[in-house]
Write a protein that holds these residues in place. Sequence first.
Motif, PDB file in Angstrom:
ATOM      1  N   ILE A 265     -71.756 -63.210  22.510  1.00  0.00           N
ATOM      2  CA  ILE A 265     -73.124 -62.839  22.127  1.00  0.00           C
ATOM      3  C   ILE A 265     -73.129 -62.326  20.692  1.00  0.00           C
ATOM      4  N   LEU A 266     -72.177 -61.446  20.362  1.00  0.00           N
ATOM      5  CA  LEU A 266     -72.098 -60.918  18.995  1.00  0.00           C
ATOM      6  C   LEU A 266     -71.856 -62.038  17.993  1.00  0.00           C
ATOM      7  N   GLU A 267     -70.996 -62.971  18.356  1.00  0.00           N
ATOM      8  CA  GLU A 267     -70.681 -64.087  17.464  1.00  0.00           C
ATOM      9  C   GLU A 267     -71.919 -64.911  17.124  1.00  0.00           C
ATOM     10  N   HIS A 268     -72.854 -65.010  18.077  1.00  0.00           N
ATOM     11  CA  HIS A 268     -74.060 -65.831  17.884  1.00  0.00           C
ATOM     12  C   HIS A 268     -75.313 -64.977  17.706  1.00  0.00           C
ATOM     13  N   TRP A 269     -75.124 -63.737  17.238  1.00  0.00           N
ATOM     14  CA  TRP A 269     -76.254 -62.814  17.155  1.00  0.00           C
ATOM     15  C   TRP A 269     -77.366 -63.325  16.247  1.00  0.00           C
ATOM     16  N   ASP A 270     -77.027 -64.052  15.186  1.00  0.00           N
ATOM     17  CA  ASP A 270     -78.061 -64.595  14.300  1.00  0.00           C
ATOM     18  C   ASP A 270     -78.983 -65.540  15.061  1.00  0.00           C
ATOM     19  N   GLN A 271     -78.432 -66.315  15.993  1.00  0.00           N
ATOM     20  CA  GLN A 271     -79.269 -67.205  16.794  1.00  0.00           C
ATOM     21  C   GLN A 271     -80.124 -66.417  17.781  1.00  0.00           C
ATOM     22  N   VAL A 272     -79.568 -65.346  18.340  1.00  0.00           N
ATOM     23  CA  VAL A 272     -80.338 -64.503  19.255  1.00  0.00           C
ATOM     24  C   VAL A 272     -81.582 -63.967  18.555  1.00  0.00           C
ATOM     25  N   MET A 273     -81.423 -63.561  17.291  1.00  0.00           N
ATOM     26  CA  MET A 273     -82.495 -62.900  16.560  1.00  0.00           C
ATOM     27  C   MET A 273     -83.387 -63.847  15.772  1.00  0.00           C
ATOM     28  N   ALA A 274     -83.006 -65.114  15.653  1.00  0.00           N
ATOM     29  CA  ALA A 274     -83.786 -66.056  14.845  1.00  0.00           C
ATOM     30  C   ALA A 274     -85.167 -66.283  15.467  1.00  0.00           C
ATOM     31  N   GLY A 275     -86.188 -66.342  14.634  1.00  0.00           N
ATOM     32  CA  GLY A 275     -87.556 -66.544  15.136  1.00  0.00           C
ATOM     33  C   GLY A 275     -87.872 -68.009  15.315  1.00  0.00           C
ATOM     34  N   LYS A 276     -87.090 -68.721  16.103  1.00  0.00           N
ATOM     35  CA  LYS A 276     -87.240 -70.167  16.270  1.00  0.00           C
ATOM     36  C   LYS A 276     -87.895 -70.515  17.602  1.00  0.00           C
ATOM     37  N   ASP A 277     -88.797 -71.477  17.582  1.00  0.00           N
ATOM     38  CA  ASP A 277     -89.437 -72.013  18.796  1.00  0.00           C
ATOM     39  C   ASP A 277     -90.148 -70.907  19.579  1.00  0.00           C
ATOM     40  N   LEU A 278     -91.144 -70.298  18.974  1.00  0.00           N
ATOM     41  CA  LEU A 278     -91.910 -69.248  19.643  1.00  0.00           C
ATOM     42  C   LEU A 278     -92.678 -69.814  20.836  1.00  0.00           C
ATOM     43  N   ARG A 279     -92.597 -69.106  21.962  1.00  0.00           N
ATOM     44  CA  ARG A 279     -93.342 -69.492  23.166  1.00  0.00           C
ATOM     45  C   ARG A 279     -93.943 -68.250  23.811  1.00  0.00           C
TER      46      ARG A 279
END
Length: 333
Positions: A265-279
């Motif tokens: 999770i830490l390794e991919h934290w940027d993806q967790v926080m990215a504002g992509k594909d809002l639903r």
Amino acid sequence: MSGLRFDGRVVAITGAKHGMGQEHALLLAQRGAKVVVNDIAGASETVERVRAAGGIAVENNSDITDPSGTDRIVQDALDAWGRLDVVINNAAWGGGTLPDHAMVQGTLAVHLIGTINIIRSVMPIFRRQRYGRIVNTGSGSVLGIPMTGVYAAGKGGVLAHTRVLSNELAAERVTSPDLDIKVNLVMPAAQTPNMPRVPDERFQAMLDNAFAPAKVSPLVALLAHEQCPVSGEAIQAGAGRQSRFILATTEGWQAPDDEPTPENILEHWDQVMAGKDLREPVGTMSDLLGRRGEHPYSVAELIQWARSDPNNPIHSRPAEQQRLREEAAKLVE
């Protein structure tokens, strides 16, 4: 006056001694509504202003934190005019992030419990007449304004209750299409009497003019009207601007084989926080199922499915069925 009018409609407004509540009462009365003006501190000034402008209003001093008080608001409308069509939950009080216990209780009682109380009091009337409008009041404090923690918590509860009630009413309309009850929330920005005054006279004058409480009332009137175009929405209003407020999720990051660890999770934290594909989902389970390509069932739908479908395999596993029922009971609580 042409346009959206309230002739024959009866409206109850809480916390209408002054500020936005008073402005809501004046505008709706001007457009033909009969108004029950509620405030525990008294609302005689608002009633007098409504009447002086040619409108019709009665005063109610009930405590909305007590269910008997909200019952009295409804009864006053029925006694005076035989009906009630709209409730506007405007009352507010308190603040702070970690205030003393009395302030915590009082703030949550006025904002959240008071709102739920009056909705509970009025729903039998709305169901009987198959019509009603509920306009709740939220706050931008839910976005994290410092020193507003308890105030924001109460308003956040009102936002959640608004959306849940609207979804339940929408489900009812599937089998009862004549049920015309809508509930929405206005998130106002206004220079009410409780707002701070800044030392910059020019800037303060701009705030007083652009963010005058009366500039929130037109949106409230629309949401209270029979032509209200939405239900379950939160709309910001202030300084002449109206905008939709949304709760949305992002695409996030999917763990391989559905097996997250703290490290990956830490390794991919940027993806967790990215504002992509809002639903805008109905619940976290619904969102995560949808993003897997499954049908976006909410937890409530899964519980209903498990309870009602005799072909559901879960019914062949009594222990699992009992566990699900116990979890459902906890959710209802």
